[in-house]
Write a protein that holds these residues in place. Structure first.
Motif, mmCIF file in Angstrom:
data_model
loop_
_atom_site.group_PDB
_atom_site.id
_atom_site.type_symbol
_atom_site.label_atom_id
_atom_site.label_comp_id
_atom_site.label_asym_id
_atom_site.label_seq_id
_atom_site.Cartn_x
_atom_site.Cartn_y
_atom_site.Cartn_z
ATOM 1 N N UNK A 1 -3.259 -9.263 -3.165
ATOM 2 C CA UNK A 1 -1.485 -9.637 -3.553
ATOM 3 C C UNK A 1 -1.941 -9.800 -4.996
ATOM 4 N N UNK A 2 -0.577 -9.772 -5.525
ATOM 5 C CA UNK A 2 -0.410 -9.749 -7.119
ATOM 6 C C UNK A 2 1.100 -10.417 -7.204
ATOM 7 N N UNK A 3 -0.012 -11.230 -7.627
ATOM 8 C CA UNK A 3 1.623 -12.161 -8.718
ATOM 9 C C UNK A 3 1.777 -12.485 -9.796
ATOM 10 N N UNK A 4 2.885 -12.216 -10.187
ATOM 11 C CA UNK A 4 2.918 -12.877 -12.123
ATOM 12 C C UNK A 4 4.706 -13.042 -11.578
ATOM 13 N N UNK A 5 4.900 -13.626 -12.941
ATOM 14 C CA UNK A 5 5.737 -14.083 -13.412
ATOM 15 C C UNK A 5 7.681 -13.579 -13.481
ATOM 16 N N UNK A 6 6.073 -12.220 -13.820
ATOM 17 C CA UNK A 6 7.404 -11.598 -15.005
ATOM 18 C C UNK A 6 8.044 -10.244 -14.048
ATOM 19 N N UNK A 7 9.335 -10.678 -13.861
ATOM 20 C CA UNK A 7 9.429 -10.018 -11.993
ATOM 21 C C UNK A 7 10.034 -8.728 -12.838
ATOM 22 N N UNK A 8 10.145 -7.719 -14.261
ATOM 23 C CA UNK A 8 9.682 -6.392 -14.563
ATOM 24 C C UNK A 8 8.504 -6.638 -13.991
ATOM 25 N N UNK A 9 7.418 -6.576 -14.478
ATOM 26 C CA UNK A 9 6.358 -6.390 -14.351
ATOM 27 C C UNK A 9 5.836 -6.532 -12.153
ATOM 28 N N UNK A 10 6.371 -7.040 -11.981
ATOM 29 C CA UNK A 10 6.134 -6.717 -10.484
ATOM 30 C C UNK A 10 6.507 -5.683 -9.656
ATOM 31 N N UNK A 11 8.038 -5.162 -9.949
ATOM 32 C CA UNK A 11 9.022 -4.094 -10.262
ATOM 33 C C UNK A 11 8.031 -2.972 -10.301
ATOM 34 N N UNK A 12 7.149 -3.000 -11.844
ATOM 35 C CA UNK A 12 6.692 -1.786 -12.490
ATOM 36 C C UNK A 12 5.373 -2.025 -11.482
ATOM 37 N N UNK A 13 4.582 -3.135 -10.971
ATOM 38 C CA UNK A 13 3.447 -2.898 -10.156
ATOM 39 C C UNK A 13 3.999 -2.278 -8.651
ATOM 40 N N UNK A 14 4.973 -2.578 -8.057
ATOM 41 C CA UNK A 14 5.397 -2.440 -6.975
ATOM 42 C C UNK A 14 5.149 -0.742 -7.316
ATOM 43 N N UNK A 15 6.011 -0.067 -8.419
ATOM 44 C CA UNK A 15 6.611 1.351 -8.005
ATOM 45 C C UNK A 15 4.847 2.105 -8.444
ATOM 46 N N UNK A 16 3.792 1.612 -9.202
ATOM 47 C CA UNK A 16 2.546 1.659 -9.633
ATOM 48 C C UNK A 16 1.776 2.211 -8.106
ATOM 49 N N UNK A 17 1.927 0.906 -7.268
ATOM 50 C CA UNK A 17 1.693 1.304 -6.052
ATOM 51 C C UNK A 17 1.715 2.385 -5.553
ATOM 52 N N UNK A 18 3.221 2.393 -5.488
ATOM 53 C CA UNK A 18 4.216 3.360 -4.641
ATOM 54 C C UNK A 18 3.904 4.826 -4.727
ATOM 55 N N UNK A 19 3.355 4.934 -6.401
ATOM 56 C CA UNK A 19 3.170 6.159 -6.495
ATOM 57 C C UNK A 19 2.073 7.063 -6.299
ATOM 58 N N UNK A 20 1.227 6.431 -5.964
ATOM 59 C CA UNK A 20 -0.043 6.523 -5.873
ATOM 60 C C UNK A 20 -0.744 6.007 -3.869
ATOM 61 N N UNK A 21 0.254 5.676 -3.576
ATOM 62 C CA UNK A 21 0.104 5.727 -2.408
ATOM 63 C C UNK A 21 -0.747 5.041 -1.510
ATOM 64 N N UNK A 22 -0.663 3.867 -2.326
ATOM 65 C CA UNK A 22 -2.150 3.200 -2.167
ATOM 66 C C UNK A 22 -0.872 1.835 -1.381
ATOM 67 N N UNK A 23 -2.158 1.505 -0.266
ATOM 68 C CA UNK A 23 -0.931 0.825 1.030
ATOM 69 C C UNK A 23 -1.431 -0.572 0.931
ATOM 70 N N UNK A 24 -2.809 -1.329 0.676
ATOM 71 C CA UNK A 24 -3.197 -2.439 0.622
ATOM 72 C C UNK A 24 -3.097 -3.076 -0.687
ATOM 73 N N UNK A 25 -2.738 -2.801 -0.857
ATOM 74 C CA UNK A 25 -2.136 -3.782 -2.653
ATOM 75 C C UNK A 25 -0.470 -3.833 -2.763
ATOM 76 N N UNK A 26 0.314 -5.160 -3.050
ATOM 77 C CA UNK A 26 1.433 -5.447 -2.343
ATOM 78 C C UNK A 26 1.585 -6.631 -3.692
ATOM 79 N N UNK A 27 2.892 -6.841 -5.137
ATOM 80 C CA UNK A 27 3.315 -7.242 -5.596
ATOM 81 C C UNK A 27 3.733 -8.137 -5.781
ATOM 82 N N UNK A 28 4.252 -9.260 -5.925
ATOM 83 C CA UNK A 28 4.905 -10.371 -5.634
ATOM 84 C C UNK A 28 5.341 -11.753 -7.406
#
Length: 269
Positions: free
Chosen positions: A61-88
């Motif tokens: 679980x990735x946690x960050x205060x910046x909403x734009x970085x959380x969104x970027x992280x979730x886009x990265x895991x989706x694009x790489x097909x990673x199912x065991x990582x999420x950002x909030x």
């Protein structure tokens, strides 16, 4: 608005993080991560260490205060097909949405150090980590001659004094302060280990172009240039940063490779 959130949502830190991927993966590989380990990556940005941790088999679980970085992280895991990582989104000083003792491992590489209220940060990291688990922090060191400490030092000379009560994030790079903060959170000093390590920024651009990337996308440097421009000193700041980047660059072929020393803190909970 939370000033810390405002700082890290300013610009686009992903443009800096792109140059940190190789070292982020290398650092994650040294952490002893095994399949199924529950990892909190705090102040994770867009996943510089969180995504490599997931690729090693951890549930992250990735946690960050910046909403734009959380969104970027979730886009990265989706694009790489990673199912065991999420950002909030979340605040390292108050992780109320996370349960006590819910992670085997809490990691924060150049992340939680920038949050205000360092004693609350230490307490929250200890609270959410299970007994016998570990906390690992990577923190820049005040006065260190290498890149990031010097960027922040140079930038601070061009910005107004911080508000009363401000605690420098660089104090996380001082062993006595780390011992005091985790000590207040109930950790004995013999359970805290320190070592110096190196993180290398690599970019297929010149050092001068890399300075421009910091000027346009890195919150603290953006603030420094905003202040310097008001005082007619933006060229001075640009010159000092270019001298720093050029002098520390270890790539002789026109690209950029600059090492930076940090304090690696390992805590056994």
């Amino acid at each position: 608005m939370n000033a810390n959130k405002q700082l890290w949502e300013k610009g686009d830190f992903t443009r800096i993080a792109e140059t940190m991927r190789e070292s982020g993966s290398a650092l994650a590989a040294t952490l002893g991560i095994t399949k199924g380990l529950k990892v909190l990556d705090l102040g994770c940005g867009d996943g510089t260490t969180a995504i490599p941790e997931a690729k090693l088999g951890a549930d992250v679980l990735g946690v960050d205060i910046a909403s734009n970085l959380v969104q970027a992280g979730n886009l990265r895991v989706k694009s790489e097909g990673i199912s065991n990582c999420k950002f909030q989104e979340g605040d390292a000083t108050d992780l109320h949405e996370l349960s006590d003792r819910s992670f085997d491992f809490t990691v924060s590489i150049f992340g939680a150090m920038f949050a205000p209220k360092p004693f609350e940060v230490a307490n929250e990291m200890v609270r959410v980590t299970r007994p016998g688990g570990r906390i690992v922090m990577g923190n820049w060191i005040p006065g260190d001659p290498t890149l990031v400490a010097q960027i922040l030092k140079i930038s601070s000379a061009f910005t107004p004094p911080p508000p009363e009560g401000f605690v420098s994030p660089m104090l996380w790079g001082v062993e006595n302060h780390v011992l005091e903060r985790f000590g207040k959170a109930g950790i004995a000093k013999e359970k805290i280990h320190f070592e110096k390590a190196t993180f290398t920024f690599k970019a297929p651009i010149s050092p001068s172009e890399f300075v421009q990337r910091f000027r346009l996308y890195y919150g603290p440097t953006m603030n420094a240039f905003d202040a310097a421009e008001k005082n007619g000193k933006a060229q001075d700041l640009q010159r000092e940063l270019e001298q720093l980047f050029v002098s520390q660059n270890q790539n002789g072929s026109g690209a950029t490779s600059i090492p930076a020393t940090f304090l690696k803190v390992t805590v056994t909970v």
